[in-house]
Design an enzyme around this catalytic site. Structure first.
Site, short mmCIF file in Angstrom:
data_model
loop_
_atom_site.label_atom_id
_atom_site.label_comp_id
_atom_site.label_asym_id
_atom_site.label_seq_id
_atom_site.Cartn_x
_atom_site.Cartn_y
_atom_site.Cartn_z
N LYS A 80 2.64 3.54 21.06
CA LYS A 80 3.82 3.44 20.19
C LYS A 80 4.98 4.12 20.89
O LYS A 80 4.81 5.11 21.61
CB LYS A 80 3.55 4.18 18.87
CG LYS A 80 4.39 3.71 17.72
CD LYS A 80 3.77 2.48 17.08
CE LYS A 80 4.53 2.00 15.88
NZ LYS A 80 3.89 0.86 15.24
N GLY A 180 5.45 -5.28 -4.11
CA GLY A 180 6.30 -5.58 -2.96
C GLY A 180 6.35 -7.07 -2.70
O GLY A 180 5.34 -7.69 -2.34
N GLY A 182 8.35 -8.51 -0.39
CA GLY A 182 9.09 -8.65 0.87
C GLY A 182 8.50 -9.76 1.72
O GLY A 182 7.93 -10.73 1.19
P1 NAD Z 1 9.48 -5.74 3.69
O1 NAD Z 1 10.40 -4.61 3.93
O2 NAD Z 1 9.92 -7.13 3.99
O3 NAD Z 1 8.98 -5.73 2.16
C1 NAD Z 1 8.67 -4.58 1.45
C2 NAD Z 1 9.09 -4.85 0.02
O4 NAD Z 1 8.63 -3.77 -0.79
C3 NAD Z 1 10.62 -4.92 -0.16
O5 NAD Z 1 10.95 -6.11 -0.84
C4 NAD Z 1 10.95 -3.68 -0.97
O6 NAD Z 1 12.03 -3.87 -1.85
C5 NAD Z 1 9.65 -3.47 -1.73
N1 NAD Z 1 9.43 -2.11 -2.23
C6 NAD Z 1 9.72 -0.94 -1.63
N2 NAD Z 1 9.38 0.08 -2.42
C7 NAD Z 1 8.81 -0.46 -3.52
C8 NAD Z 1 8.24 0.09 -4.70
N3 NAD Z 1 8.17 1.40 -4.91
N4 NAD Z 1 7.76 -0.76 -5.65
C9 NAD Z 1 7.84 -2.10 -5.46
N5 NAD Z 1 8.38 -2.67 -4.36
C10 NAD Z 1 8.85 -1.86 -3.41
O7 NAD Z 1 8.15 -5.37 4.50
P2 NAD Z 1 6.98 -6.36 4.93
O8 NAD Z 1 7.22 -6.82 6.31
O9 NAD Z 1 6.74 -7.34 3.84
O10 NAD Z 1 5.76 -5.32 4.99
C11 NAD Z 1 5.16 -4.85 3.81
C12 NAD Z 1 4.15 -3.78 4.16
O11 NAD Z 1 3.15 -4.32 5.04
C13 NAD Z 1 4.73 -2.57 4.90
O12 NAD Z 1 4.00 -1.41 4.53
C14 NAD Z 1 4.46 -2.89 6.36
O13 NAD Z 1 4.38 -1.72 7.14
C15 NAD Z 1 3.11 -3.57 6.25
N6 NAD Z 1 2.84 -4.49 7.37
C16 NAD Z 1 3.67 -5.54 7.61
C17 NAD Z 1 3.37 -6.41 8.66
C18 NAD Z 1 4.24 -7.61 8.94
O14 NAD Z 1 3.81 -8.51 9.68
N7 NAD Z 1 5.44 -7.68 8.38
C19 NAD Z 1 2.24 -6.20 9.47
C20 NAD Z 1 1.39 -5.12 9.16
C21 NAD Z 1 1.70 -4.28 8.12
#
Ligand code: NAD
Length: 368
Positions: A80, A180, A182
């Protein structure tokens, strides 16, 4: 802080401090373990409170990457980069190109990607100085947005969990609560809806939540605070870390916790609390490895079909973890750690015997 003690205790191989005052780069590259292959892990940009905090984060995150790659059957190690700076104000072409040159100097021992605070555009600058970067734009032969693959892997992990914990039940008869909406949460919601599941979803961004579920049937939107106590079969954290804490672990009304968020357990004890409540927990770094698998294939030969097949095997990984947990009387979180440690030991041992020529480039366990 005694940096060497810390590095020794966490088992790191190498930590590189990178400085380029002209472009304002201060970064730490942590290489945890390369027994299985080159260390891969994203470059995170963050306003750390101190250098010690940045170092601890780099060490913790790189170690996590070692376990994630190992449990996923990838021939990768864990690494990292953390860049000390404000992603809103301190980014520049010079900064990312300087970082790229430091990475190039590691001669392939470390490969980077985007992470919190960095994006594909930043990686384009890194790519100008080194080929040891993945997750670049599709136009440059990269694999693009990993989120659909992370969501697909999470979906496959949920399928495995349902078979273990709710045998005979089908997704169409079950309720999944997603925290979430997202990138990952939205893709996951669509997959689950296609499979006929009833959904209960939330996001602190109400508009995003509505948009993400627009057109889906059998969906209820609840307030963020309500998601932990919603009666459901599967609770799927797809937002933040540390959501499984003493309070929420007692509140949950589900049989399974299986979601994509990183570092879901506030402490390892939470895994035991869930086990005692007979809630099956899918270890986060195993179920959310789809994005890592997707970028890993950029190092070999990338195709969406190959990536899909590889990610689909998260189903098997979750079953194997459950087997170990049952056989050895452990929480699934501990079983995943053990599975990763055993692979590191077994494959690491293979490399002790002498080979005159370098072996062919290690391939993943998936046939192409
Ligand atoms: P993102 O930022 O697109 O989505 C996260 C969502 O969670 C956002 O819409 C945000 O508004 C919402 N959120 C934040 N706090 C919240 C709460 N207290 N209650 C409800 N909703 C809340 O992130 P992502 O890319 O969708 O990733 C989501 C999770 O998965 C993260 O923890 C990330 O580290 C993990 N992750 C993502 C990937 C990837 O490919 N994107 C890979 C491995 C792990």
């Amino acid at each position: 802080m005694h940096s060497f003690d810390l590095i020794r205790d966490m088992g790191h191989e190498q930590v590189v401090l990178c400085n380029d005052s002209n472009v304002g780069l201060r970064a730490i590259i942590a290489i945890h373990n390369t027994h299985l292959g080159p260390a891969l892990g994203g470059s995170r940009m963050w306003t750390y409170e101190s250098e010690d905090a940045a170092l601890v984060d780099a060490l913790r995150l790189s170690k996590g990457m070692t376990y994630k790659a190992a449990v996923s059957g990838l021939n990768l190690g864990g690494g990292k980069t953390v860049i000390m700076g404000d992603p809103e104000k301190d980014k520049s072409e010079g900064l990312f190109r300087a970082l790229g040159r430091f990475i190039e100097g590691l001669n392939g021992r470390y490969i980077t990607a985007e992470d919190v605070g960095t994006c594909v555009d930043d990686m384009e600058y890194v790519f100008m100085e080194t080929s040891n970067v993945v997750g670049v734009a599709e136009s440059h032969g990269g694999s693009g947005d990993p989120s659909p693959f992370t969501a697909y892997g999470t979906f496959r992990g949920i399928e495995a969990c349902v078979e273990r914990r709710l045998p005979g039940r089908k997704l169409k008869d079950l309720t999944v609560a997603i925290q979430g909406m997202g990138h990952v949460g939205a893709h996951l919601a669509h997959r689950l809806a296609e499979a006929g599941a009833t959904l209960c979803v939330t996001d602190i961004n109400e508009e995003r939540c509505r948009e993400a579920t627009d057109g889906l049937k059998k969906v209820t939107i609840v307030k963020p605070a309500e998601i932990f106590s919603v009666p459901c079969d599967v609770f799927s954290p797809c937002a933040l870390g540390a959501v499984l804490n003493p309070k929420t672990a007692e509140t949950l009304k589900c049989s399974i916790v299986a979601g994509a968020a990183n570092n879901q357990l506030e402490t390892m004890e939470m895994a035991e609390v869930l086990r005692k409540r007979n809630i099956l927990y899918a270890p986060d770094y195993a179920i959310n490895a789809g994005g890592l698998m997707n970028v890993f294939l950029e190092l070999e030969f990338y195709s969406k079909e190959r990536a899909t097949r590889m990610v689909s095997r998260i189903y098997n990984t979750i079953h194997t973890i459950c087997d170990i947990a049952e056989r050895e009387g452990l929480s699934t979180a501990r079983a995943a750690d053990l599975m990763a440690e055993r692979r590191l030991e077994t494959v690491g041992r293979l490399k002790r015997s002498y080979l005159r020529q370098a072996p062919p480039r290690s391939r993943s366990r998936m046939p192409s």
